[in-house]
Design an enzyme around this catalytic site. Structure first.
Site, PDB file in Angstrom:
ATOM      1  CE  LYS A  19      26.743 -22.141  -2.763  1.00  0.00           C
ATOM      2  NZ  LYS A  19      27.856 -21.983  -1.828  1.00  0.00           N
ATOM      3  CB  CYS A  77      27.204  -1.090  17.958  1.00  0.00           C
ATOM      4  SG  CYS A  77      28.871  -1.463  18.539  1.00  0.00           S
ATOM      5  CD  GLN A  86      30.520   3.641  19.911  1.00  0.00           C
ATOM      6  OE1 GLN A  86      31.004   4.116  18.891  1.00  0.00           O
ATOM      7  NE2 GLN A  86      31.018   2.558  20.489  1.00  0.00           N
ATOM      8  CG  HIS A 108      26.035  -5.677  17.214  1.00  0.00           C
ATOM      9  ND1 HIS A 108      25.785  -4.855  16.136  1.00  0.00           N
ATOM     10  CD2 HIS A 108      27.273  -5.363  17.651  1.00  0.00           C
ATOM     11  CE1 HIS A 108      26.834  -4.086  15.923  1.00  0.00           C
ATOM     12  NE2 HIS A 108      27.757  -4.365  16.819  1.00  0.00           N
ATOM     13  CD  GLU A 163      22.622  -6.261  15.152  1.00  0.00           C
ATOM     14  OE1 GLU A 163      22.209  -5.868  16.265  1.00  0.00           O
ATOM     15  OE2 GLU A 163      23.636  -5.786  14.603  1.00  0.00           O
TER      16      GLU A 163
HETATM   17  N1  GLN Z   1      33.144   1.761  15.620  1.00  0.00           N
HETATM   18  C1  GLN Z   1      32.536   1.579  16.906  1.00  0.00           C
HETATM   19  C2  GLN Z   1      33.442   0.839  17.879  1.00  0.00           C
HETATM   20  O1  GLN Z   1      34.366   0.164  17.447  1.00  0.00           O
HETATM   21  C3  GLN Z   1      31.218   0.850  16.782  1.00  0.00           C
HETATM   22  C4  GLN Z   1      31.344  -0.550  16.285  1.00  0.00           C
HETATM   23  C5  GLN Z   1      30.053  -1.139  15.804  1.00  0.00           C
HETATM   24  O2  GLN Z   1      29.089  -0.429  15.549  1.00  0.00           O
HETATM   25  N2  GLN Z   1      30.009  -2.447  15.646  1.00  0.00           N
HETATM   26  O3  GLN Z   1      33.236   0.887  19.048  1.00  0.00           O
END
Ligand code: GLN
Length: 535
Positions: A20, A383, A387, A508, A510
């Site tokens: 949709k 993200c 890390q 992000h 994306e």
């Molecule tokens: N868990 C990690 C943080 O809070 C990464 C978050 C994520 O990948 N959006 O920093």
């Protein structure tokens, strides 16, 4: 107040997951090709205030808007199809509506009245819808009602939108009902009865659809459309067929062949000539997205790989970037929870490690980072992925037990730690570092080459960050910090320079990729993927 915008309300029937959102976004794309300005609203009748606390397995990806709202993934489709940044307020939930009405009641705004669904809840819904229309200054507002007609939670929204049509006028609001027409193999025919029933259900709420969009596996014929028009009381040229296609970006072209734009323009009296649209650019995009070779294999090492919708924007960004470099992407979904099979990794041209929360799947992600470093395979961390790159890099360079305090509070080397401002926050909903923030780039780095800019803006959704106490020690070992917040305080991008392509970003990217404007980092990553394939 009567607003100048026109509204197209999209409802769904028969079954969920028939696209949709894509159908509504495609109507939007067609209207954009007439030079009209659009905005979109997604109504989610669940009680959650936003999508932030929903499990991606149940509901797919959480899309983050520029203004930092955690929303339904359909807003991502709208941003990609309409090429606009939407307001997070455009994701209206039952939770938001009730919270607002209840706080008004406590403030005494309704003194003396019994607060009820009609008129208080319905008025609130109309107010929210009109606010978006007013603030966006759009010519047309698409309003998609989540769920299917007949759901109990959806009823106040349908009632509010029925009232909206009365108040704004018949010429300013139209209803589009998206249904499914199944093909019964045993009977050898398509069946219109489910469409008839769901239209009847919709009419029971006082809404007569102006257009019915029939999703089907295969194209349906004219006689069937005529039957649907007859039984559902819509005009024959307002029964639109939208059979399955190989790429979602083709849907506007399929609907254009059914003259959707012409019908809508006349129905809600839009001030454009009915044949004045031009989908040439979109057609070119679709063609480039359908390129079949060369095929670039990208492995996504994630936790939610069984449901591709969990990584919807990443998948689309890879497609946009692959088309940009003249290739096709084939995504291999690799579960980070199982121990990684290096043979499977050997077949990849590059690796992407997406975001996520919690410890589950971390060791698989760390293994994937190490594999990429040791084998010189391009690797892109987003993200949580970034890390993990920092954690594994630290472990490989003698920082024993390096970890994020998200997974190990007592780590001797907490290279990733909670941001200071996050430490005092107790509530989970909407409290992360969310939305667009500036990022300053260091010249001569991969990031700088990709963006060709000094300062960029990207969307965030996280609580943890690279721990500044370890920053210079990690730099001494060769980690390059190529992007930071403008005050230099938060690390935004890390790279390695003795590697073909190693980049992790705390944001992000994306969420900002569009089919007509592939994201610079994704383009750079796909170029590196292509170079690695050619090696
Ligand atoms: N868990 C990690 C943080 O809070 C990464 C978050 C994520 O990948 N959006 O920093």
């Amino acid at each position: 107040m009567v607003c100048l915008a026109k509204y197209i309300v999209v409802t769904g029937g028969v079954v969920s997951s028939i696209g949709k959102g894509i159908t509504a976004a495609s109507i939007g794309r067609i209207l954009r090709s007439y030079g009209l300005e659009l905005t979109a609203i997604k109504i989610d009748p669940y009680l959650n205030w936003d999508s932030g606390t929903l499990n991606p397995y149940q509901h797919g990806e959480v899309f983050v808007t520029q203004d930092g709202m955690e929303t339904d993934l359909d807003l991502g489709h709208y941003e990609r199809f309409l090429d606009v940044n939407l307001s997070g307020e455009g994701n209206i939930t039952t939770g938001k509506v009730y919270q607002s009405v209840i706080s008004k009641e406590r403030e005494g705004s309704y003194l003396g009245s019994c607060v009820q669904i009609i008129p208080h809840i319905t008025d609130e819904i109309k107010q929210m819808v009109r606010k978006i229309a007013r603030e966006s200054q759009a010519d047309v507002v698409l309003v998609e009602v989540g769920g299917t007609v007949g759901d109990i939670e959806g009823q106040p929204f349908l009632e509010a939108l029925r009232q909206l049509r009365n108040e704004e006028g018949h010429d300013n609001v139209m209803f589009v009902h998206v249904t499914y027409v199944p093909y019964l193999r045993a009977a050898g025919e398509f069946k219109t009865k489910p469409t008839q029933h769901s239209t009847k259900e919709l009419r029971g709420t006082g809404i007569n659809p102006d257009m019915i969009i029939c999703r089907s596996e295969l194209p349906i014929d004219y006689a069937l459309k005529k039957k649907i028009a007859h039984f559902c009381d819509v005009e024959q040229n307002a029964v639109i067929n939208c059979p399955d296609v190989s790429s979602i970006y083709e849907v506007p072209l399929v609907m254009d062949r059914e003259n959707v734009g012409k019908y809508v323009i006349n129905r809600i009296k839009l001030d454009v000539a009915e044949d004045s649209h031009d989908l040439t650019e979109w057609r070119k995009i679709v063609k480039s997205l359908k390129k079949e070779d060369p095929v670039l294999k990208v492995g996504i090492v994630g936790k939610y790989v069984e449901l591709e919708d969990s990584y919807m924007s990443i998948r689309e960004s890879l497609r946009h970037a692959a088309a940009h470099v003249g290739a096709k992407v084939k995504i291999e979904w690799i579960s980070a929870e199982d121990s990684l099979n290096t043979q499977q990794l050997d077949e990849l041209d590059s690796i992407l490690i997406p975001g996520g929360f919690g410890e589950r799947g971390i060791s698989g992600k760390l293994d994937a980072v190490r594999y990429s470093i040791e084998n010189n395979v391009p690797v892109f961390g987003i993200c949580l992925g970034m890390q993990c790159m920092v954690i594994e890099f630290a472990r490989m360079h003698g920082f024993e037990g390096a970890n994020s305090t998200e997974f190990d509070q007592d780590s001797s080397n907490p290279v990733i730690d909670m941001m200071e401002e996050q430490k005092k926050i107790k509530h989970m909903g909407g409290t992360m570092r969310l939305g667009a923030y500036d990022c300053k780039l260091k010249s001569g780095t991969l990031a700088h080459q990709a963006y060709q800019e000094e300062l960029v803006q990207e969307r965030h959704r996280h609580r943890f960050e690279l721990n500044n106490e370890f920053r210079s020690q990690l730099e001494d070992k060769g980690l390059i910090i190529s992007g930071t917040s403008p005050d230099d305080f938060l690390v935004e991008i890390v790279e390695l320079d003795d590697h073909p392509w190693f980049l992790g970003c705390q944001f992000h990217p994306e969420f900002k990729s569009r089919p007509n404007r592939a994201h610079p980092i994704f383009v750079s990553f796909m170029q590196a993927t292509m170079d690695n394939k050619d090696k």
